[in-house]
Design an enzyme around this catalytic site. Structure first.
Site, mmCIF file in Angstrom:
data_model
loop_
_atom_site.group_PDB
_atom_site.id
_atom_site.type_symbol
_atom_site.label_atom_id
_atom_site.label_comp_id
_atom_site.label_asym_id
_atom_site.label_seq_id
_atom_site.Cartn_x
_atom_site.Cartn_y
_atom_site.Cartn_z
ATOM 1 N N HIS A 152 0.448 -0.679 0.127
ATOM 2 C CA HIS A 152 -0.363 0.241 0.301
ATOM 3 C C HIS A 152 0.900 1.431 -0.181
ATOM 4 O O HIS A 152 0.057 2.475 -0.060
ATOM 5 C CB HIS A 152 -0.722 0.431 0.964
ATOM 6 N N ASP B 50 3.508 8.778 -2.286
ATOM 7 C CA ASP B 50 2.179 8.194 -2.086
ATOM 8 C C ASP B 50 2.064 7.096 -2.889
ATOM 9 O O ASP B 50 2.263 6.976 -3.459
ATOM 10 C CB ASP B 50 1.711 9.252 -1.655
#
Length: 731
Positions: A165, A372
């Site tokens: 993730h 990110d």
């Protein structure tokens, strides 16, 4: 198929102690909120840490009972394990390196690594009580990188998916990890490795092939006799949920209050977890520059900044919090007016009803992380804009920027460009806002979290089916018995054997793989049987093969068929011309001069460009460039370019192993035909031989051959078994 078992560091709920009893509340974070609304039912378990440390058996039993009602299995961690494994290795080693902050934030401690291994084993032990061979395991995130391999060791054929993730770093950053090989091997225990973006996939494949003895083709890795696949699966949100929230009474009431207090000022919204990867200080600089460069916005725009507390006991995060607090105070004190504060700053998490109202109210949403994985805030904002207005400013460093291409995409390091992006967003006409927002809302709606789960699970099932079909092609005990039986009953056999990569291991030194005593013994054993006609068919030069195999009885085909030894006499293929080499060789030399480690091998009727010693990646790049330059020189010359294992060969188009092997069986009544090879050039043999031939690819399952074997050692074992007399077996 059995049940689905989700494994993550945290459960989708957190256990808290209220007096003498325990209660559950939903965990924060994209994984918990995303999967929690999708993976439900009797055929699901979720394993993870419950967010609380307990040691008394009675309390452990109570928590187990409470969680079991929701199909949740706790892995209890003590304070030392949390400090060393989670706060230490996960967040002070992996997090900064994977987010490109290795030089400033990574802290390598052996004890952290030791506990990381220990806790990963603890998760594996928890799974072992529940997992069955037909279950599907889905492991999540960087805290459990070792877990796939640990599970594979106890359940070799179970279906394992892994999803990261956060970003996967470039190979030059990943190489800084002292334990990089162990982490990669851990991940390679999975069948399917999911990432948010293709860049992450590319970085992972580069690291795996550079640091481990594995090969990859496109996004497929071959590991021993198993294939696994790495693919991008951009994670979505529950778009229907965020789309419906603004219509709820509570959200409407919150929205009315926001409209009242805003006094018609334009609003910009930022929502981040406290982290140095989120680019909060840089965003504040950009906002202040807007007020300085464009004073017409003073008193007319407000920045709502929500920072969710995270790891605020860690020194680096404490310093970041102080920096943000100070910067917000400076901006407000410097630019405020009697009735206006430029920044409304909240250091807390907000309930979803308040968040939804903020999303629906904000004219602009700024999502500008320095790095990110995906960033779901951007998608939540888009899904909440039911009036189809609003502008999203999105960092190109967020995975979401690959999907939400109609946002204003910025480089968060370029503060001036972010400032101009804010101005552009505030001044964007409503018709343009609507055009962009409609397109983004369609993307968010289609690629929802449900879609993400469905795609991942379907792909995992496909890979398992591919693996199962390939296992039927691997020569195991049963298949070997069938081939042996056919061999023993036959009276006239022909055996085609490639050399490099088939009878001996591939080597970066082309002259260092001369036959060993065991290989000579094996070949002599085969040719001693009068029913066998053994053909060594190789791309090597004929003099090279003559030096290695001078003995009679071994039939040699060199340079893919350009030369053939009949008895003791070498004959070349009629009509071959080597005059073309004088035009091609100088071009190859120019590329050798530009490519350290590359060299040219000149054969009688071919030229070979070798890049087995060239830096990985650079060799492929230079080879592609070289091939593109050569193509125009070989037109109308009857030549072809043939790619092999770290080689490119230019040779006559009429010459290939397939035609050479057909010439050996033409008008012959062989009742047993065997061909074994490892290279692209051997595919011509496999395709040209009759259907009843036994064809075997070495080292790869991607082939037109009927069977495969993993390495030269297994080839020798098979051949020795075939050569063994039947009487010896019976005794």
């Amino acid at each position: 198929m059995g049940k689905t078992i989700i494994i993550s560091n945290r459960l989708p709920v957190t256990v808290t102690k209220d007096g003498n009893s325990f209660t559950l509340k939903a965990s924060e974070g994209g994984l918990a909120t995303g999967l929690g609304s999708v993976i439900k039912g009797e055929d699901m378990l979720w394993i993870g840490w419950p967010g609380i440390s307990v040691e008394e058996e009675a309390e452990i039993s109570e928590i187990n009972t409470l969680l079991s009602e929701q199909k949740l299995i706790p892995v209890f961690l003590n304070a030392v394990e949390i400090k060393e494994y989670y706060e230490g290795f996960s967040n002070e080693v992996l997090w900064p390196i994977f987010h490109y902050y290795a030089s400033t934030h990574a802290n390598y401690k052996q004890s952290n690594w030791d506990y990381y291994k220990k806790v990963n084993k603890k998760f594996c032990e928890a799974l072992a009580h529940y997992a069955k061979p037909d279950d599907v395991i889905w492991i999540h995130d960087y805290q459990l990188l070792l877990l796939p391999e640990l599970i594979r060791a106890i359940h070799p054929n179970i279906s394992i998916g892994f999803f990261l993730h956060i970003p996967f770093p470039s190979v030059e950053l990943f190489r800084l990890l002292p334990w990089r090989n162990e982490l990669l091997n851990g991940m390679l225990g999975a069948d399917l490795l999911g990432f948010h973006t293709f860049n992450d996939v590319r970085h992972f494949l580069e690291s795996a092939t550079q640091f481990l003895p594995v090969t990859s083709s496109a996004n497929t890795i071959t590991l021993d006799d198993r294939i696994l696949i790495a693919e991008p699966f951009p994670m979505g949100i529950d778009s229907e949920k965020y789309n419906s929230l603004p219509s709820q009474d509570g959200v409407k009431k919150n929205l009315e209050e926001l409209v009242r207090v805003s006094q018609n000022r334009r609003t910009i919204l930022c929502i981040d977890r406290l982290d140095y990867s989120k680019g909060i200080p840089q965003r504040l600089q950009a906002f202040e520059r807007l007020l300085i460069k464009h004073p017409e916005y003073i008193g007319k725009v407000v920045l709502h900044m929500i920072v969710v507390p995270s790891r605020d006991k860690v020194a680096q995060y404490k310093e970041l919090k102080k920096l943000i607090d100070r910067k917000v105070g400076e901006i407000n004190s410097r630019h405020r007016t009697i009735d206006w504060n430029p920044i409304n700053y909240f250091y807390r998490s907000l309930p979803i009803g308040e968040l939804s109202a903020l999303y629906a109210h904000a004219d602009v949403c700024m999502v500008t992380p320095m790095r990110d994985g995906m960033n779901l805030v951007s998608k939540e904002y888009v899904a909440s804009r039911i009036d189809e207005t609003g502008v999203l400013i999105l960092s190109e460093m967020a995975g979401a920027s690959k999907e939400l291409v109609d946002a204003i995409i910025v480089n968060p390091s370029n503060v001036d460009s972010v400032t101009e992006a804010i101005k552009l967003a505030l001044e964007m006409p409503e018709i343009e806002q609507t055009r962009r927002m409609k397109l983004m809302r369609a993307v968010v709606s289609k690629f929802s979290v449900n879609h993400w789960v469905k795609l991942f699970m379907e792909r995992l099932l496909e890979i398992k089916e591919i693996q199962d079909s390939m296992h039927t092609r691997k020569i195991g005990e049963h298949a070997e018995q069938i081939i042996k039986s056919h061999y023993d009953k036959s009276q006239k056999r022909i055996i085609f054997l490639d050399y490099d990569g088939t009878l001996v291991n591939f080597s970066s030194e082309i002259n260092s793989v001369s036959p060993d005593a065991d290989l000579y013994d094996l070949l002599n054993e085969l040719i001693s049987d009068p029913r066998n006609f053994v053909v060594l068919i190789s791309g090597r030069g004929h003099q090279n093969l003559e030096d290695w195999f001078p003995q009679a009885g071994i039939n040699l085909i060199a340079e893919h068929g350009a030369w053939h030894r009949r008895g003791n006499i070498w004959e070349n293929h009629p009509g071959l011309d080597d005059q073309w080499k004088k035009d091609i060789y100088p071009l190859l030399e120019r590329f050798v001069d530009r490519t350290p480690g590359a060299f040219i091998e000149e054969k009688d009727y071919s030229l070979v460009w070798h890049y087995r010693k060239v830096e990985k990646g650079f060799g492929e790049l230079r080879t592609s460039e070289m091939v593109n330059n050569i193509k125009y020189l070989i037109n109308d010359r009857g030549l072809q370019i043939l790619s092999g294992n770290k080689v490119v060969e230019i040779k006559n188009i009429e010459i290939n192993k397939g035609k050479a092997s057909l010439g050996q069986i033409h008008n012959k009544d062989y009742d047993f035909i065997l061909a074994i090879g490892d290279d692209h050039t051997d595919e011509d043999i496999f395709k040209s031989l009759p259907d009843n031939a036994v064809t075997i690819k070495v080292g790869s399952q991607m082939s037109s051959a009927k069977y495969f074997l993993p390495d030269p050692r297994s080839v020798r074992k098979l051949l020795r078994n075939l050569a063994q007399p039947v009487e010896a077996e019976e005794r």
